[in-house]
Design a protein around this motif. Structure first.
Motif, mmCIF file in Angstrom:
data_model
loop_
_atom_site.group_PDB
_atom_site.id
_atom_site.type_symbol
_atom_site.label_atom_id
_atom_site.label_comp_id
_atom_site.label_asym_id
_atom_site.label_seq_id
_atom_site.Cartn_x
_atom_site.Cartn_y
_atom_site.Cartn_z
ATOM 1 N N GLN A 111 0.832 -1.201 0.000
ATOM 2 C CA GLN A 111 0.000 0.000 0.000
ATOM 3 C C GLN A 111 0.871 1.258 0.000
ATOM 4 O O GLN A 111 1.910 1.311 0.649
ATOM 5 C CB GLN A 111 -0.894 -0.030 1.234
ATOM 6 N N ARG A 152 4.633 0.963 1.446
ATOM 7 C CA ARG A 152 5.023 0.554 2.795
ATOM 8 C C ARG A 152 6.220 -0.392 2.741
ATOM 9 O O ARG A 152 7.124 -0.326 3.575
ATOM 10 C CB ARG A 152 3.832 -0.184 3.411
ATOM 11 N N ASP A 206 3.381 -4.240 9.110
ATOM 12 C CA ASP A 206 2.344 -3.239 9.366
ATOM 13 C C ASP A 206 1.531 -3.587 10.605
ATOM 14 O O ASP A 206 0.759 -2.762 11.089
ATOM 15 C CB ASP A 206 1.427 -3.088 8.151
ATOM 16 N N ASP A 256 -1.540 7.913 5.009
ATOM 17 C CA ASP A 256 -2.995 7.942 4.859
ATOM 18 C C ASP A 256 -3.683 7.400 6.105
ATOM 19 O O ASP A 256 -4.763 7.852 6.491
ATOM 20 C CB ASP A 256 -3.414 7.101 3.653
ATOM 21 N N GLU A 257 -3.051 6.397 6.751
ATOM 22 C CA GLU A 257 -3.658 5.836 7.952
ATOM 23 C C GLU A 257 -3.569 6.797 9.131
ATOM 24 O O GLU A 257 -4.384 6.737 10.046
ATOM 25 C CB GLU A 257 -2.972 4.514 8.287
ATOM 26 N N PHE A 269 -5.746 10.234 7.049
ATOM 27 C CA PHE A 269 -6.982 9.919 6.331
ATOM 28 C C PHE A 269 -7.402 11.074 5.411
ATOM 29 O O PHE A 269 -8.427 11.722 5.607
ATOM 30 C CB PHE A 269 -8.114 9.579 7.295
ATOM 31 N N PHE A 320 -8.740 11.276 2.554
ATOM 32 C CA PHE A 320 -9.666 10.967 1.453
ATOM 33 C C PHE A 320 -10.825 11.954 1.502
ATOM 34 O O PHE A 320 -11.639 11.931 2.419
ATOM 35 C CB PHE A 320 -10.175 9.532 1.576
ATOM 36 N N ASP A 321 -10.863 12.824 0.492
ATOM 37 C CA ASP A 321 -11.815 13.930 0.545
ATOM 38 C C ASP A 321 -13.035 13.685 -0.336
ATOM 39 O O ASP A 321 -13.815 14.590 -0.571
ATOM 40 C CB ASP A 321 -11.128 15.222 0.118
ATOM 41 N N TYR A 375 -14.576 6.907 -2.218
ATOM 42 C CA TYR A 375 -13.584 5.950 -2.679
ATOM 43 C C TYR A 375 -14.112 4.544 -2.448
ATOM 44 O O TYR A 375 -15.016 4.320 -1.643
ATOM 45 C CB TYR A 375 -12.270 6.105 -1.913
ATOM 46 N N PHE A 394 -12.658 1.450 -0.915
ATOM 47 C CA PHE A 394 -11.516 0.992 -0.131
ATOM 48 C C PHE A 394 -11.428 -0.517 -0.268
ATOM 49 O O PHE A 394 -12.415 -1.228 -0.082
ATOM 50 C CB PHE A 394 -11.681 1.398 1.334
ATOM 51 N N LEU A 442 -16.126 9.134 6.837
ATOM 52 C CA LEU A 442 -15.490 8.048 7.583
ATOM 53 C C LEU A 442 -14.389 8.537 8.509
ATOM 54 O O LEU A 442 -14.002 7.840 9.439
ATOM 55 C CB LEU A 442 -14.865 7.052 6.605
ATOM 56 N N PHE A 454 -12.827 6.644 11.821
ATOM 57 C CA PHE A 454 -11.670 5.797 11.548
ATOM 58 C C PHE A 454 -10.493 6.193 12.432
ATOM 59 O O PHE A 454 -9.817 5.336 12.997
ATOM 60 C CB PHE A 454 -11.266 5.904 10.075
ATOM 61 N N PHE A 480 -8.783 3.645 14.815
ATOM 62 C CA PHE A 480 -7.423 3.215 14.498
ATOM 63 C C PHE A 480 -6.473 3.535 15.655
ATOM 64 O O PHE A 480 -5.596 2.731 15.989
ATOM 65 C CB PHE A 480 -6.968 3.906 13.212
#
Lengths: 384, 295
Positions: free
Chosen positions: B95, B105, B189, B218-219, B222, B224-225, B228, B230, B246, B250, B254
């Motif tokens: 990812q 990663r 990860d 991204d984690e 986040f 994401f605007d 998406y 996933f 989300l 999230f 997380f």
């Protein structure tokens, strides 16, 4: 300038504006896929509220403008009353240079009075055959308020029987008188071919007399008299047919090919179209009618070929009348330009409006190019 | 940029770092790492002058007879510590961030591994590599030296992260190959439950286990605007959703998951640190080995 649409129903194409709007809304719901390994911590909540959000507004605007321009193109936009209001100076080719140089002032539009009205400055076109026709065309093609000056030579050829009627008052300028040319020679008398049936040989003498009268002194008359079974000579142009019954096919074909035939009353010659009287006696009764056959003419006597029926046969005017029948002279077509100034009582012509579609097509092409550039540019990931 | 080429600034920062075993206090003092092996290996390294406290047995008496001075034979000492690097090569490691799609990663993990190898080389430790992928583990036995470093880099260069790693299948092999006193550095990860279990088992067997959890930006953010889809590359599950809706949830969940993992690892005595792939590779090493200092 009055803009107008010749085909307003073309604006119905504006309905197509909905297409890009719908595309831009629908495309938003297409989602990109991303790898996301931490998926288990994402909560699958119910779908968020759908809000009508448009993306890429600039691109959408360009597309809307493009479609609107296309709809406008379909509606055939025109612009009325777009006319050059400069004075038009039309010059007949063949005038001398001094006259031409003094013709126009600054700001005038100088054109040759020739087909297409080319601008003065290039090579002078050949002198036109029908000056008056060109002046009428010029009058029809210009807006009613445009002043027009026409330079014509002192003597006009090829004019009609009537003074031209125009929609405006022309500035009618007549050039200097041309040196007098030689008057054309008299036309030579027609050469006659006579074909007769055996019993109609008596009639030949009237035509022999006429041919003798046409011929100059001390020369033989140009007459070819023979029975009907003898074919016509090749250079024959005028035929006198003195035989009853239908004409043979070769003679009919000869007439169709451009010959002129005078036929007796008993002969049956085909005629196309209407006939008109070409010869009358002293009291106005018709003696001969003429009609058209192919490219040739057929003149038919309305009475038997006898002095008792046609007293003019033995009159001294018969050769002239015969010559005029066989070769009608052209109507007079030459006039002094000062006496042929146009009249001004015609109804003004409607001017055609300026068609805007070619320019609109150019604009559409430019917008299309811009739209494609925006839609396929490097900044965008996916082209829809 | 290749993940195995370390940029100069990173290289210079790595020079000040070291890999510190947890049980250093238990070892006797000699060399960089305290060793319980008294005396050296058999390989001769050099002569040096005798100093007080040197073992009398190490004096070269023949040389004394010739030169009338005490010289000590210094031997090449074998490092007592072997550093094992366990590299997770499952599909989730492939990812990347939205902002930098070409830096995955796995790239960050390989750069981290390359940096750790450099440190181990500079401190003279032996280092080995285990790559845990779908096709079973690739094991490179610990050895010291620059040539071994090159061998490891060569082995890592063509690797791709794909498939599902089966950690529990290979745990027996790990126990077999990894010595009881070796230092294990796991680069993963941490999303795979089996991986955490194996970590716990290795720690329970008394080995010194460190875990560097490699997370994407991204984690953490986040970003994401919009909508998406996933997609989880390992399970194949997918979720279509709107990013901003989300995000809040999230991030909270997380963070909770990371805290839970941290507590689990702490309970087993596993030293651990999180590394985000858009950060420099020296930060997790510094955090892992230098916050508490040498005990």
């Amino acid at each position: 300038m009055t803009p107008a649409l010749l085909f307003s129903a073309g604006l119905l194409a504006l309905v197509a504006l909905a297409i890009p709007i719908v595309l831009h809304i629908v495309r938003r719901t297409e989602t990109l896929t991303v790898d996301f390994a931490a998926l288990r911590w994402l909560e699958a909540r119910p779908k968020p509220r759908r809000s009508l959000r448009l993306e890429e507004l600039a691109l959408l605007a360009v597309r809307l403008i493009l479609l609107a321009a296309l709809a406008l193109w379909l509606a055939r936009p025109v612009l009325g009353d777009v006319q050059d209001s400069r004075r038009v100076v039309a010059i007949t080719p063949g005038l001398d240079a001094a006259t031409i140089a003094s013709a126009g002032q600054d700001g005038d539009r100088l054109v040759w009075l020739a087909p297409g009205f080319p601008a003065v400055g290039g090579p002078a076109p050949a002198a036109p055959a029908k000056v008056i026709s060109l002046i009428r065309q010029l009058d029809a093609e210009l807006a009613p308020e445009t002043p027009v000056t026409v330079l014509v030579p002192a003597v006009l050829d090829g004019v009609d029987a009537e003074r031209p009627r125009l929609s405006r008052r022309l500035d009618w300028r007549v050039g200097p008188p041309a040196p007098a040319g030689a008057t054309p020679d008299r036309r030579p008398p027609p050469a006659l071919s006579v074909r007769h049936a055996p019993e109609a040989e008596d009639g030949v003498r009237y035509f022999r007399a006429a041919a003798t009268a046409w011929a100059a002194a001390e020369t033989a008359p140009r007459l070819d008299a023979a029975p009907t079974d003898r074919p016509l000579e090749r250079e024959a142009t005028h035929l006198v047919w003195l035989a009853p019954g239908p004409m043979p096919a070769p003679v009919v074909a000869w007439i169709r090919d451009g010959g002129t035939a005078l036929v007796a009353l008993q002969a049956r010659a085909p005629v196309e179209g209407e006939t008109r009287v070409v010869w009358r006696d002293a009291v106005g009764e018709p003696l001969a009618v003429a009609g058209r056959l192919g490219r040739g003419r057929v003149i038919r006597l309305t009475r038997p070929l006898q002095p008792s029926a046609i007293p003019a046969l033995v009159e001294p005017e018969f050769p002239d009348a015969l010559a005029l029948m066989l070769e009608p002279s052209a109507p007079p077509a030459r006039v002094a330009a000062t006496d042929h100034a146009p009249l001004t009582d015609a109804v003004p012509y409607e001017q055609p409006p300026l068609d805007l579609r070619p320019w609109l097509a150019l604009i559409i092409a430019l917008i299309l190019g811009g739209e494609r550039w925006m839609a396929t540019g490097r900044a965008r990931a996916v082209a829809p | 940029m290749s993940p195995l080429e370390l940029p100069p600034d990173l290289r210079s920062r790595l020079r000040s770092l070291s890999i510190v075993p947890r049980r250093a206090a238990l070892l006797a003092s000699a060399g960089q790492h305290d060793s319980r092996n008294r005396g050296g290996g058999l390989e001769f390294a050099q002569y040096r002058a005798y100093e007080r406290g040197d073992d009398l047995r190490s004096i070269d008496w023949k040389l004394y007879a010739r030169s009338d001075r005490f010289f000590v034979r210094d031997a090449e000492r074998e490092s007592p510590v072997a550093v094992w690097i366990l590299l997770d090569a499952s599909a989730s490691m492939a990812q990347a961030d939205l902002a930098r799609p070409d830096w995955t990663r796995f790239d960050a993990a390989r750069r981290l591994a390359a940096g750790l190898i450099e440190i181990a080389l500079s401190q003279g430790d032996r280092f080995g590599l285990i790559v845990e992928g779908a096709d079973g583990p690739m094991v490179l036995t610990p050895r010291a030296g620059g040539r071994h470093r090159d061998r490891l880099r060569l082995a890592m260069a063509p690797l791709k992260a794909a498939g599902v790693a089966r950690w529990t299948r290979d745990v027996a092999l790990f126990g077999e190959r990894i010595g009881a006193h070796d230092l294990i550095l796991i680069l993963t990860d941490g999303f795979d439950e089996c991986c955490i279990e194996v970590t716990e088992r290795l720690a329970a067997s008394g080995r010194d286990v460190c875990l560097i959890q490699i997370l994407t930006g991204d984690e953490r953010d986040f970003p994401f605007d919009r909508g998406y889809r996933f997609h989880d590359p390992e399970t194949g599950a997918a979720l279509v959703a709107d990013g901003p809706a989300l995000r809040q949830d999230f991030l909270a969940r997380f963070a909770a998951a990371r805290a839970a993992l941290s507590a689990r690892l702490d309970a087993r005595g596993v030293r651990h640190v999180a590394h985000f792939i858009d950060e420099s590779a020296d930060r997790p090493i510094r955090t892992l080995f230098h916050t508490t200092g040498r005990s």
